[in-house]
Design a protein around this motif. Structure first.
Motif, PDB file in Angstrom:
ATOM      1  N   VAL A  46       0.838  -1.089   0.135  1.00 37.11           N
ATOM      2  CA  VAL A  46      -0.068   0.004  -0.027  1.00 37.11           C
ATOM      3  C   VAL A  46       0.832   1.225  -0.163  1.00 37.11           C
ATOM      4  CG1 VAL A  46      -1.967  -1.155   1.186  1.00 37.11           C
ATOM      5  CG2 VAL A  46      -0.116  -0.037   2.505  1.00 37.11           C
ATOM      6  N   ASP A  47       0.357   2.262  -0.386  1.00 34.15           N
ATOM      7  CA  ASP A  47       1.015   3.620  -0.450  1.00 34.15           C
ATOM      8  C   ASP A  47       0.639   4.474   0.579  1.00 34.15           C
ATOM      9  OD1 ASP A  47       1.996   3.246  -3.180  1.00 34.15           O
ATOM     10  OD2 ASP A  47       0.159   3.057  -3.659  1.00 34.15           O
ATOM     11  N   ALA A  48      -0.361   4.129   1.262  1.00 34.13           N
ATOM     12  CA  ALA A  48      -0.827   4.938   2.456  1.00 34.13           C
ATOM     13  C   ALA A  48      -1.708   4.260   3.281  1.00 34.13           C
ATOM     14  CB  ALA A  48      -1.788   6.268   2.058  1.00 34.13           C
ATOM     15  N   VAL A  49      -1.289   4.471   4.921  1.00 28.46           N
ATOM     16  CA  VAL A  49      -1.961   3.789   5.856  1.00 28.46           C
ATOM     17  C   VAL A  49      -2.641   4.735   6.718  1.00 28.46           C
ATOM     18  CG1 VAL A  49      -1.993   2.388   7.876  1.00 28.46           C
ATOM     19  CG2 VAL A  49      -0.392   1.684   6.127  1.00 28.46           C
ATOM     20  N   LEU A  50      -4.192   5.112   6.556  1.00 24.39           N
ATOM     21  CA  LEU A  50      -4.631   5.675   7.415  1.00 24.39           C
ATOM     22  C   LEU A  50      -5.656   5.261   8.542  1.00 24.39           C
ATOM     23  CD1 LEU A  50      -4.067   7.635   4.983  1.00 24.39           C
ATOM     24  CD2 LEU A  50      -6.373   8.817   4.949  1.00 24.39           C
ATOM     25  N   ALA A  51      -5.714   5.986   9.596  1.00 22.52           N
ATOM     26  CA  ALA A  51      -6.468   5.418  10.794  1.00 22.52           C
ATOM     27  C   ALA A  51      -7.302   6.442  11.316  1.00 22.52           C
ATOM     28  CB  ALA A  51      -5.625   4.859  11.846  1.00 22.52           C
TER      29      ALA A  51
END
Length: 263
Positions: free
Chosen positions: A106-111
């Protein structure tokens, strides 16, 4: 909060999954765009996705780019609610400490309202593992704007369990400034964290705002008598204020974002 208390709070949401899905706010689109701005590509993981509040905003934001959103959530009841409300979403069981994805996938991990529940000593290397080089880790929090006088009053009446340290802008800034983000992770390093805030509003009634506050972990873990007393004080306060006593009103909010880039 010690480890046992953190786990108790983090695991409290499943019993209120339907109410969480109904009453919790989504995320400001501008906040999501800012979080993703440095990302090298359109593959995004929503980690600790809950009932899919952030997943829905990510999906809408990335639709024009042909991006992919993957949701990962550890609580079975929250995950079931996500799959019910977003049947086309790719939603997987798992948590921040054991992410069910390949390396650099993945290119981004958001929470969304979730990073404070992660054990970052374990989750940091896991997040680094699934992120592509140059990828972004970002936490988003919806907070009530207590620079508005009646909202500040609500925070005082509700107490810290109902309106906690991350639930107002100043508290959020202080909490996230001291948050343990991954400085190192085999094999990745992360850059310096950045903060930003984006205004939004949520249409509420007094009853629906009380129902929203009732989905907060500090309220969910209260003994029943204490919970009812707390929510009763909040109801009485909202009934006493001209801004909230009759019909719908806008709850002033901000979405705060903390982002860091994998080097």
């Amino acid at each position: 909060m010690d480890q046992d208390e953190r786990l108790l709070h983090a695991s409290s949401f499943g019993a209120a999954a339907a109410s969480y899905a109904e009453h919790r706010p989504g995320y400001a689109r501008a906040a999501v765009r800012w979080a993703l701005e440095p990302a090298p590509g359109p593959r995004v993981l929503d980690l600790g996705a809950g009932t899919g509040k952030l997943t829905a905003t990510l999906t809408a934001t990335l639709a024009a780019l042909g991006g992919e959103v993957i949701a990962v959530e550890p609580d079975p009841e929250m995950l079931a609610e996500l799959r019910r409300s977003l049947p086309d979403a790719r939603a997987l069981p798992g948590g921040a400490e054991a992410i069910p994805l390949p390396d650099a996938s993945v290119d981004a991990v958001l929470a969304g309202n979730a990073m404070h529940w992660f054990d970052m000593a374990v989750a940091g290397p896991e997040i680094a593992r699934v992120l592509a080089p140059g990828g972004v880790l970002a936490g988003l929090w919806n907070v009530m704007d207590d620079e508005v006088e009646w909202v500040a009053g609500l925070a005082r009446v509700g107490g810290s369990a109902a309106v906690g340290p991350r639930d107002t802008p100043a508290g959020w800034r202080a909490e996230t400034a001291g948050m343990h983000l991954p400085k190192t992770g085999a094999p990745a390093r992360f850059g310096s964290p950045e903060q930003a805030e984006f205004p939004q509003g949520q249409r509420r009634t007094a009853d629906s705002l009380v129902a929203t506050i009732a989905t907060r972990a500090g309220v969910l873990v209260m003994p029943e008598q204490e919970r009812e007393a707390t929510l009763g004080r909040i109801r009485a306060f909202l009934a006493s204020r001209p801004e909230t006593a009759r019909g719908e009103f806008t709850l002033p909010m901000r979405t705060g974002v903390l982002r860091v880039r994998r080097l």
